[in-house]
Design a protein around this motif. Structure first.
Motif, short mmCIF file in Angstrom:
data_model
loop_
_atom_site.label_atom_id
_atom_site.label_comp_id
_atom_site.label_asym_id
_atom_site.label_seq_id
_atom_site.Cartn_x
_atom_site.Cartn_y
_atom_site.Cartn_z
N PRO A 51 23.42 -16.54 71.12
CA PRO A 51 23.11 -15.91 72.41
C PRO A 51 22.58 -16.96 73.40
O PRO A 51 21.72 -17.77 73.06
CB PRO A 51 22.03 -14.89 72.09
N ILE A 52 23.11 -16.92 74.63
CA ILE A 52 22.73 -17.86 75.68
C ILE A 52 22.19 -17.07 76.86
O ILE A 52 22.72 -16.00 77.20
CB ILE A 52 23.94 -18.71 76.16
N SER A 53 21.16 -17.60 77.51
CA SER A 53 20.57 -16.95 78.66
C SER A 53 20.43 -17.95 79.81
O SER A 53 19.91 -19.04 79.61
CB SER A 53 19.20 -16.40 78.26
N LEU A 54 20.93 -17.58 80.98
CA LEU A 54 20.79 -18.38 82.20
C LEU A 54 19.99 -17.56 83.20
O LEU A 54 20.05 -16.34 83.20
CB LEU A 54 22.15 -18.69 82.82
N SER A 55 19.26 -18.23 84.09
CA SER A 55 18.53 -17.49 85.11
C SER A 55 18.60 -18.21 86.45
O SER A 55 19.01 -19.37 86.53
CB SER A 55 17.07 -17.30 84.69
N GLY A 56 18.23 -17.50 87.50
CA GLY A 56 18.18 -18.07 88.85
C GLY A 56 19.54 -18.47 89.37
O GLY A 56 20.53 -17.75 89.22
N LYS A 57 19.58 -19.65 89.98
CA LYS A 57 20.82 -20.17 90.58
C LYS A 57 21.92 -20.32 89.53
O LYS A 57 23.09 -20.04 89.79
CB LYS A 57 20.53 -21.50 91.26
N ASN A 58 21.55 -20.77 88.34
CA ASN A 58 22.54 -20.91 87.26
C ASN A 58 23.20 -19.57 86.95
O ASN A 58 24.41 -19.50 86.70
CB ASN A 58 21.89 -21.44 85.99
N ALA A 59 22.41 -18.49 86.93
CA ALA A 59 22.96 -17.17 86.63
C ALA A 59 23.94 -16.74 87.71
O ALA A 59 25.01 -16.20 87.42
CB ALA A 59 21.83 -16.16 86.49
N SER A 60 23.60 -16.98 88.96
CA SER A 60 24.49 -16.60 90.06
C SER A 60 25.81 -17.36 90.00
O SER A 60 26.89 -16.78 90.13
CB SER A 60 23.82 -16.88 91.40
N ILE A 61 25.73 -18.66 89.78
CA ILE A 61 26.94 -19.48 89.71
C ILE A 61 27.75 -19.11 88.46
O ILE A 61 28.97 -18.95 88.52
CB ILE A 61 26.58 -20.98 89.70
N GLY A 62 27.06 -18.96 87.35
CA GLY A 62 27.74 -18.61 86.10
C GLY A 62 28.46 -17.28 86.16
O GLY A 62 29.53 -17.12 85.58
N SER A 63 27.88 -16.31 86.87
CA SER A 63 28.53 -15.00 86.96
C SER A 63 29.86 -15.08 87.69
O SER A 63 30.75 -14.27 87.47
CB SER A 63 27.61 -14.00 87.65
N GLN A 64 30.03 -16.08 88.56
CA GLN A 64 31.27 -16.26 89.29
C GLN A 64 32.29 -17.09 88.52
O GLN A 64 33.49 -16.93 88.70
CB GLN A 64 30.99 -16.94 90.63
N LEU A 65 31.82 -17.99 87.66
CA LEU A 65 32.72 -18.93 86.99
C LEU A 65 33.06 -18.58 85.55
O LEU A 65 34.17 -18.85 85.10
CB LEU A 65 32.11 -20.33 87.01
N LEU A 66 32.12 -18.03 84.81
CA LEU A 66 32.30 -17.83 83.37
C LEU A 66 33.01 -16.51 83.07
O LEU A 66 32.64 -15.47 83.61
CB LEU A 66 30.96 -17.88 82.66
#
Length: 131
Positions: free
Chosen positions: A54-69
């Motif tokens: 399980p991986i968790s991202l937060s903040g700016k990483n989460a926003s960018i990741g939601s668009q790319l991953l």
């Protein structure tokens, strides 16, 4: 001198599309499972076993990741291992996950057209909380 060091780098593929949660107006979280195949046996039979991390991202990483991953995306993740617990039905449960500081999408060609069509020119294939 302290000998504590908690840092890991993992490379694998997403098992399904990530889950994005907007916690507050200024804080968001992205979670996903990373599948990593490893050699299983000591002999040369070539047996493999897959770990699901399980991986968790937060903040700016989460926003960018939601668009790319997306499901199946090959990704390199760097961060620290965190262990937390909670109680459910009077039973203590433990969760071990990687809290990612940064990620890099490894298959750039597959998503290049999607990113080019988005209005946000700031999207990059590498996200880092420290910048």
């Amino acid at each position: 001198m302290s000998y504590n060091y908690n840092y890991c780098t993992l490379m694998g593929r997403l098992t399904k599309d990530p889950e994005f949660k907007q916690i507050t107006e200024s804080f968001c979280k992205l979670t996903f499972i990373l599948a990593i195949t490893r050699r299983f046996s000591k002999d040369q039979n070539g047996k493999h076993e897959t770990d699901f991390i399980p991986i968790s991202l937060s903040g700016k990483n989460a926003s960018i990741g939601s668009q790319l991953l997306k499901k199946g995306s090959p990704v390199l993740v760097a961060g620290s291992i965190q262990v937390r617990n909670y109680e459910k039905e009077n039973e203590r449960r433990w969760i071990t996950e990687v809290y990612a500081d940064s990620f890099q999408l490894l298959n750039k060609k597959k998503y290049t057209d999607d990113v080019a069509n988005q209005s946000n020119d700031e999207i990059d294939d590498t996200a880092n909380l420290n910048s």
